[in-house]
Design a protein around this motif. Sequence first.
Motif, short mmCIF file in Angstrom:
data_model
loop_
_atom_site.label_atom_id
_atom_site.label_comp_id
_atom_site.label_asym_id
_atom_site.label_seq_id
_atom_site.Cartn_x
_atom_site.Cartn_y
_atom_site.Cartn_z
N ALA A 20 1.03 -1.40 0.26
CA ALA A 20 -0.11 0.22 0.05
C ALA A 20 0.94 1.14 0.17
N ALA A 21 0.35 2.22 -1.29
CA ALA A 21 1.30 3.18 -0.81
C ALA A 21 0.36 4.23 -0.11
N ILE A 22 0.99 4.64 0.82
CA ILE A 22 -0.45 5.69 1.51
C ILE A 22 0.23 7.00 1.30
N ALA A 23 -0.88 8.33 1.00
CA ALA A 23 -0.39 9.63 0.06
C ALA A 23 0.01 10.56 1.57
N THR A 24 1.37 11.49 1.73
CA THR A 24 1.72 12.13 2.76
C THR A 24 0.46 13.12 1.96
N GLU A 25 1.00 14.16 3.42
CA GLU A 25 -0.41 15.45 3.05
C GLU A 25 0.94 16.70 2.65
N HIS A 26 1.92 16.56 2.47
CA HIS A 26 2.69 17.41 1.64
C HIS A 26 3.47 17.06 0.21
N GLY A 27 2.64 16.09 -0.30
CA GLY A 27 3.87 15.54 -0.99
C GLY A 27 2.45 15.83 -2.53
N GLY A 28 2.76 14.93 -3.41
CA GLY A 28 2.19 15.11 -5.12
C GLY A 28 1.34 13.93 -5.50
N ALA A 29 0.63 12.67 -4.29
CA ALA A 29 0.07 12.31 -4.14
C ALA A 29 -1.35 12.20 -4.76
N MET A 30 -1.48 13.14 -3.22
CA MET A 30 -3.11 13.47 -3.09
C MET A 30 -4.04 12.08 -2.37
N GLY A 31 -3.99 10.74 -2.93
CA GLY A 31 -4.92 9.72 -2.94
C GLY A 31 -3.70 8.51 -2.79
N ASN A 32 -4.66 7.87 -2.21
CA ASN A 32 -3.79 6.69 -2.14
C ASN A 32 -2.65 5.03 -3.09
N ALA A 33 -2.94 4.58 -3.56
CA ALA A 33 -2.43 3.89 -4.45
C ALA A 33 -1.68 2.22 -3.75
N GLY A 34 -1.27 1.24 -4.67
CA GLY A 34 -0.30 0.16 -4.46
C GLY A 34 -0.26 -0.28 -5.77
N PHE A 35 0.18 -2.04 -4.86
CA PHE A 35 0.28 -2.29 -6.42
C PHE A 35 1.04 -4.54 -5.89
N VAL A 36 0.71 -5.19 -6.54
CA VAL A 36 0.47 -6.50 -6.21
C VAL A 36 1.50 -7.01 -7.30
N ASP A 37 2.35 -7.51 -6.47
CA ASP A 37 3.54 -9.15 -7.47
C ASP A 37 2.84 -9.36 -8.35
N LEU A 38 2.08 -10.02 -9.28
CA LEU A 38 1.96 -11.18 -9.89
C LEU A 38 2.58 -12.89 -10.31
N GLY A 39 3.89 -11.78 -9.56
CA GLY A 39 4.87 -13.02 -10.64
C GLY A 39 5.68 -12.85 -11.64
N ASP A 40 5.43 -12.31 -12.94
CA ASP A 40 5.51 -11.89 -13.58
C ASP A 40 5.64 -10.95 -14.16
N ARG A 41 4.09 -9.55 -13.45
CA ARG A 41 4.33 -8.58 -13.93
C ARG A 41 3.30 -7.76 -12.59
N VAL A 42 3.49 -6.62 -12.56
CA VAL A 42 3.14 -5.96 -11.11
C VAL A 42 2.33 -4.98 -11.36
N VAL A 43 0.42 -5.13 -11.33
CA VAL A 43 -0.70 -4.49 -10.60
C VAL A 43 -0.30 -3.48 -10.28
N ILE A 248 -7.41 -1.41 1.92
CA ILE A 248 -6.32 0.00 1.38
C ILE A 248 -7.82 0.89 0.84
N PRO A 249 -7.56 1.88 1.85
CA PRO A 249 -8.79 2.56 1.40
C PRO A 249 -7.71 4.05 0.12
N GLY A 250 -9.06 3.93 -0.48
CA GLY A 250 -8.33 5.53 -0.91
C GLY A 250 -7.70 6.68 -0.90
N HIS A 251 -8.47 6.95 1.14
CA HIS A 251 -7.91 7.88 2.28
C HIS A 251 -7.56 7.50 2.85
N GLY A 252 -6.17 7.96 4.11
CA GLY A 252 -6.23 7.07 5.27
C GLY A 252 -5.34 6.05 5.44
N PRO A 253 -5.25 5.38 6.69
CA PRO A 253 -4.41 4.02 6.58
C PRO A 253 -4.81 2.55 6.32
#
Length: 313
Positions: A20-43, A248-253
């Motif tokens: 989970a990539a949880i946005a800071t209050e001072h960067g350029g993210a604004m909302g959360n993101a994340g990634f999942v390893d499929l084994g041969d690719r990343v979502v 993993i929410p769009g905003h918050g922990p």
Amino acid sequence: MSAWVSRHFGLEKVAEGVYAAIATEHGGAMGNAGFVDLGDRVVIFDTFNAPQAAQDLKEAAVHFTGHDRFILVNSHWHGDHIRGNQAFDAKEIYASPITREWIEREHPGRIERQQSMLPQLALDIAELEGKLAALHGEETQAERITLHQQVSFLREMQEALPQLRLVPPTHSVEHEQVLTGSARSIRLVTCGAGHSPSDLVMEVPDCGILFAGDLVSIDNHPMLDGGDPWNWVNILEMLESNGYTTVIPGHGPVGAADSISVQRQYLKTLIDLASRISEEESMPEPYMAWKADFLYKPNLAYIRAKAAQSVQQ
């Protein structure tokens, strides 16, 4: 796990190969993101608001998974979830058909208008920095924090806008779709209108994890404008029944499964309060400590307006 530092987000390993990539209050993210390893690719689920934030996310994904083949998923059409698409050389970008339509219709004009405002943006930053420099004393600490956050946000926009270009979804998920790699599968589910005209979630079935997008905000008031609060409640009831262990929410922990029911109760509470037009609109105690409290009264007003529109129809 090795340390990973970005001004845009904090990275949290939620399960093996799930981050989970949880946005800071001072960067350029604004909302959360994340990634999942499929084994041969990343979502990559959602790509932040600014390309520079998405670039950090890309580097983190490569660092922790060892893969540089990306599949992108855009949960809905709002900029803080799609404008980083350009940082990834992704041949597959998934979204619901309605989200794809909104992105292609709304964002080109928005980007053009914002880029035309770059000279004014520089003036706005200078004005806010002047106010910040003029503050003195402990009594101004709260104002100082607010101004600092505003300057940081505008500087991120100033960096992002000259290079910003729209990279829209390439694939539509009508109802649901499973993406399978060499190590695991993920499931994309289009839920209908909730936070936005169309919201999509991503499940990681082998570990009970839900990437909820803005259908769930934790310790944050969600934005209701442009959505369907009543159907949003129905969507959350459906998601509650699926037995997730982690959300993993769009905003918050990152939160536990009960964060879905907390969000549902918030919506039901506001729908109930909005029906009592003559009553005091003070914020219910459970939500007083939540961030983005400036959204509370607009949320009530939006529900009332939608209800009145429904009656007129």
